[in-house]
Design a protein around this motif. Structure first.
Motif, PDB file in Angstrom:
ATOM      1  N   GLY A   1       0.801  -1.220   0.000  1.00 56.95           N
ATOM      2  CA  GLY A   1       0.000   0.000   0.000  1.00 56.95           C
ATOM      3  C   GLY A   1       0.830   1.265   0.000  1.00 56.95           C
ATOM      4  N   ARG A   2       2.101   1.146   0.379  1.00 58.23           N
ATOM      5  CA  ARG A   2       2.981   2.311   0.456  1.00 58.23           C
ATOM      6  C   ARG A   2       3.978   2.373  -0.700  1.00 58.23           C
ATOM      7  N   HIS A   3       3.873   1.454  -1.639  1.00 53.55           N
ATOM      8  CA  HIS A   3       4.879   1.355  -2.704  1.00 53.55           C
ATOM      9  C   HIS A   3       4.373   2.053  -3.970  1.00 53.55           C
ATOM     10  N   ALA A   4       4.942   3.208  -4.267  1.00 52.20           N
ATOM     11  CA  ALA A   4       4.555   3.993  -5.447  1.00 52.20           C
ATOM     12  C   ALA A   4       5.443   3.661  -6.638  1.00 52.20           C
ATOM     13  N   PHE A   5       4.907   3.857  -7.845  1.00 53.85           N
ATOM     14  CA  PHE A   5       5.626   3.745  -9.118  1.00 53.85           C
ATOM     15  C   PHE A   5       6.188   2.336  -9.389  1.00 53.85           C
ATOM     16  N   HIS A   6       5.664   1.334  -8.691  1.00 51.35           N
ATOM     17  CA  HIS A   6       6.173  -0.029  -8.898  1.00 51.35           C
ATOM     18  C   HIS A   6       5.925  -0.517 -10.322  1.00 51.35           C
ATOM     19  N   GLU A   7       4.722  -0.340 -10.816  1.00 56.52           N
ATOM     20  CA  GLU A   7       4.393  -0.860 -12.146  1.00 56.52           C
ATOM     21  C   GLU A   7       5.221  -0.180 -13.233  1.00 56.52           C
ATOM     22  N   TYR A   8       5.433   1.123 -13.100  1.00 59.97           N
ATOM     23  CA  TYR A   8       6.232   1.842 -14.086  1.00 59.97           C
ATOM     24  C   TYR A   8       7.672   1.326 -14.086  1.00 59.97           C
ATOM     25  N   THR A   9       8.255   1.188 -12.898  1.00 58.80           N
ATOM     26  CA  THR A   9       9.646   0.733 -12.809  1.00 58.80           C
ATOM     27  C   THR A   9       9.780  -0.708 -13.291  1.00 58.80           C
ATOM     28  N   LYS A  10       8.804  -1.540 -12.922  1.00 57.80           N
ATOM     29  CA  LYS A  10       8.797  -2.949 -13.340  1.00 57.80           C
ATOM     30  C   LYS A  10       8.721  -3.064 -14.861  1.00 57.80           C
ATOM     31  N   LYS A  11       7.854  -2.297 -15.481  1.00 55.64           N
ATOM     32  CA  LYS A  11       7.695  -2.326 -16.936  1.00 55.64           C
ATOM     33  C   LYS A  11       8.984  -1.894 -17.629  1.00 55.64           C
ATOM     34  N   SER A  12       9.654  -0.883 -17.070  1.00 50.89           N
ATOM     35  CA  SER A  12      10.921  -0.420 -17.643  1.00 50.89           C
ATOM     36  C   SER A  12      11.973  -1.522 -17.589  1.00 50.89           C
ATOM     37  N   ALA A  13      12.035  -2.235 -16.467  1.00 53.69           N
ATOM     38  CA  ALA A  13      13.016  -3.315 -16.319  1.00 53.69           C
ATOM     39  C   ALA A  13      12.707  -4.468 -17.272  1.00 53.69           C
ATOM     40  N   GLU A  14      11.433  -4.742 -17.501  1.00 52.75           N
ATOM     41  CA  GLU A  14      11.052  -5.831 -18.401  1.00 52.75           C
ATOM     42  C   GLU A  14      11.385  -5.510 -19.855  1.00 52.75           C
ATOM     43  N   GLN A  15      11.318  -4.238 -20.217  1.00 55.96           N
ATOM     44  CA  GLN A  15      11.484  -3.845 -21.614  1.00 55.96           C
ATOM     45  C   GLN A  15      12.912  -3.467 -21.987  1.00 55.96           C
ATOM     46  N   LEU A  16      13.726  -3.092 -20.984  1.00 58.14           N
ATOM     47  CA  LEU A  16      15.047  -2.541 -21.270  1.00 58.14           C
ATOM     48  C   LEU A  16      16.145  -3.368 -20.592  1.00 58.14           C
ATOM     49  N   LYS A  17      17.085  -3.858 -21.377  1.00 57.40           N
ATOM     50  CA  LYS A  17      18.134  -4.735 -20.851  1.00 57.40           C
ATOM     51  C   LYS A  17      19.073  -4.027 -19.882  1.00 57.40           C
ATOM     52  N   PHE A  18      19.249  -2.712 -20.043  1.00 59.78           N
ATOM     53  CA  PHE A  18      20.203  -1.990 -19.191  1.00 59.78           C
ATOM     54  C   PHE A  18      19.594  -1.567 -17.854  1.00 59.78           C
ATOM     55  N   VAL A  19      18.316  -1.923 -17.617  1.00 59.65           N
ATOM     56  CA  VAL A  19      17.638  -1.566 -16.362  1.00 59.65           C
ATOM     57  C   VAL A  19      17.472  -2.799 -15.487  1.00 59.65           C
ATOM     58  N   ASN A  20      17.908  -2.693 -14.234  1.00 54.16           N
ATOM     59  CA  ASN A  20      17.649  -3.715 -13.220  1.00 54.16           C
ATOM     60  C   ASN A  20      16.808  -3.097 -12.108  1.00 54.16           C
ATOM     61  N   TYR A  21      15.890  -3.882 -11.581  1.00 57.50           N
ATOM     62  CA  TYR A  21      14.978  -3.366 -10.561  1.00 57.50           C
ATOM     63  C   TYR A  21      14.749  -4.418  -9.489  1.00 57.50           C
ATOM     64  N   PHE A  22      14.851  -3.982  -8.220  1.00 56.73           N
ATOM     65  CA  PHE A  22      14.574  -4.854  -7.080  1.00 56.73           C
ATOM     66  C   PHE A  22      13.830  -4.034  -6.028  1.00 56.73           C
ATOM     67  N   ALA A  23      13.019  -4.721  -5.244  1.00 59.35           N
ATOM     68  CA  ALA A  23      12.285  -4.040  -4.179  1.00 59.35           C
ATOM     69  C   ALA A  23      12.365  -4.842  -2.893  1.00 59.35           C
ATOM     70  N   ALA A  24      12.277  -4.124  -1.775  1.00 60.37           N
ATOM     71  CA  ALA A  24      12.239  -4.743  -0.452  1.00 60.37           C
ATOM     72  C   ALA A  24      11.106  -4.109   0.337  1.00 60.37           C
ATOM     73  N   HIS A  25      10.303  -4.937   1.006  1.00 57.85           N
ATOM     74  CA  HIS A  25       9.205  -4.438   1.831  1.00 57.85           C
ATOM     75  C   HIS A  25       9.435  -4.841   3.285  1.00 57.85           C
ATOM     76  N   ASP A  26       9.048  -3.964   4.196  1.00 64.49           N
ATOM     77  CA  ASP A  26       9.112  -4.334   5.613  1.00 64.49           C
ATOM     78  C   ASP A  26       8.249  -5.561   5.871  1.00 64.49           C
ATOM     79  N   LYS A  27       7.084  -5.583   5.210  1.00 69.87           N
ATOM     80  CA  LYS A  27       6.181  -6.728   5.325  1.00 69.87           C
ATOM     81  C   LYS A  27       5.709  -7.108   3.933  1.00 69.87           C
TER      82      LYS A  27
END
Length: 409
Positions: free
Chosen positions: A312-338
């Motif tokens: 509920g507190r994670h903004a712009f996840h879908e945008y960043t995820k889509k960029s990583a899926e489409q572009l080889k030079f982009v890596n994306y990782f996320a960490a949640h407290d829960k």
């Protein structure tokens, strides 16, 4: 700036440096009393200063740190030039003018005299008056250049400029983006990804205007500015954020607000190194602007690591995820407290809990990259410690931004 100490006598330098132990003991007491004096004598300045930072003690602590740093480096003021530039950007953004400096100096010296008592001898006060005036001249000079540059650039302006809220978008349970376009229909200036603007909020029921600085969360070169505002909720004795609540609840599409031109030193550099972006909560906003520029330019590998409390507190996840899926030079990782909800099955959410060196090390390019991080103070402290001491990243490749008055991390 290093030459500005030429006007200071050796006696002044020695006297100011001798006050360092006193300032380390009583600095925050002095600056707290200073603000009390300042606002009682010049209440109109409440239209400039962030009252939340005053109540939480952030501003007095930050000013105390600055005064101590100035005292320690009074013989080599060039050492604090990076801090001067950072503060000068904030002053230019807030509309601090040369005529404000004598008022501040008078009340700062009065606070020193009243808090330090017998220790504030005539020699001490005279030395600090001379030192303050020298430092003030440096700030006024630096800020004058910034005002001129801001006004004269293409699309630039002086003071506050009205903008329409073109679009309002909820990015998470607590973050909402506002797309802003000039009310005069004129051009927008270019800016460096990572910079911020100051918003003037005239909140119904509030006696004073409220100025707040918000990072621009979209790339430059568009026909709008975007800010993404975190709703500040009550914590302990402190109520909900006055301005963020107003933005979320009362500011709607079609409304008009005023803002100053972009400012700030926390910007993406122009090296060819890979880039690592590390965000804590709403600290992702200046990094999102950097990320969009890197995605658009496609000239540097980028790793974006976002942390949030939960889905509920994670903004712009879908945008960043889509960029990583489409572009080889982009890596994306996320960490949640829960880790819960959609994050349980999302391959990009790879950690529950705080980031540590063992988790971070295999996901970043190591010493060859530039690292940018932004977030709450505990996050900043942890990232700096991990990068410097455990990943052995050279300090000149580490860049971070405070939200609010700078503290020592």
């Amino acid at each position: 700036m290093s030459g500005s100490t030429a006007v200071l006598t050796q006696k002044t330098i020695d006297t100011v440096k001798a006050t360092v132990p006193l300032l380390e003991m009583k600095g925050t007491e002095i600056t707290s009393h200073f603000y009390s004096l300042l606002f009682s004598r010049c209440p109109q300045l409440l239209n400039i200063f962030n009252q939340t930072n005053q109540k939480k003690g952030r501003q007095p602590e930050a000013l105390a740190n600055s005064v101590i740093a100035a005292a320690k480096n009074i013989d080599q003021l060039g050492n604090i030039l990076p801090v001067v530039k950072q503060i000068a950007h904030k002053h230019r953004s807030l509309g601090v003018k040369p005529e404000h400096y004598p008022i501040v100096g008078e009340n700062l010296l009065a606070a020193m005299k009243e808090v330090l008592g017998d220790s504030a001898t005539d020699d001490v006060l005279s030395a600090w008056e001379e030192a303050y005036n020298t430092i003030a001249e440096v700030f006024i000079s630096v800020e004058s250049e910034m005002y001129e540059e801001s006004e004269q650039q293409y699309g630039g302006w002086a003071g506050f400029r009205p903008f329409h809220v073109k679009k309002k978008v909820e990015e998470s349970d607590v973050i909402t983006s506002f797309y802003l376009t000039p009310a005069d229909g004129g051009a927008l200036p270019d800016f460096e990804p990572g910079q911020y603007v100051t918003i003037k909020a005239d909140v119904p029921g509030e006696k004073w205007l409220h100025l707040r600085q918000y990072s621009l969360s979209a790339a430059p070169g568009l026909d709008y500015f975007r800010i993404s505002v975190n709703r500040e909720t009550a914590s302990g004795p402190f109520p909900d954020g006055v301005v963020s609540t107003y933005f979320h609840n009362e500011l709607h599409e079609g409304d008009t607000i005023e803002l100053t031109a972009p400012a700030g030193e926390f910007t993406l550099n122009h090296s060819e190194r890979p880039v690592v972006l590390l965000s804590g909560g709403v600290g992702l906003t200046p990094l999102m602007s950097m990320f969009q520029v890197l995605v658009r330019n496609q000239n540097r590998p980028v790793t974006f690591i976002q942390t949030a409390q939960h889905v509920g507190r994670h903004a712009f996840h879908e945008y960043t995820k889509k960029s990583a899926e489409q572009l080889k030079f982009v890596n994306y990782f996320a960490a949640h407290d829960k880790v819960e909800g959609w994050a349980v099955t999302d391959s990009y959410v790879q950690k529950q809990g705080l980031i540590d060196a063992d988790w971070l090390r295999p996901r970043v390019p190591g010493r060859e990259a530039e690292y940018y991080f932004c977030g709450p103070l505990p996050f900043l402290k942890a990232m700096k410690r991990i990068l410097l001491t455990e990943l052995q990243i050279p300090e000149e490749q580490i860049h971070f931004e405070f939200f609010g008055p700078a503290s020592d991390i």
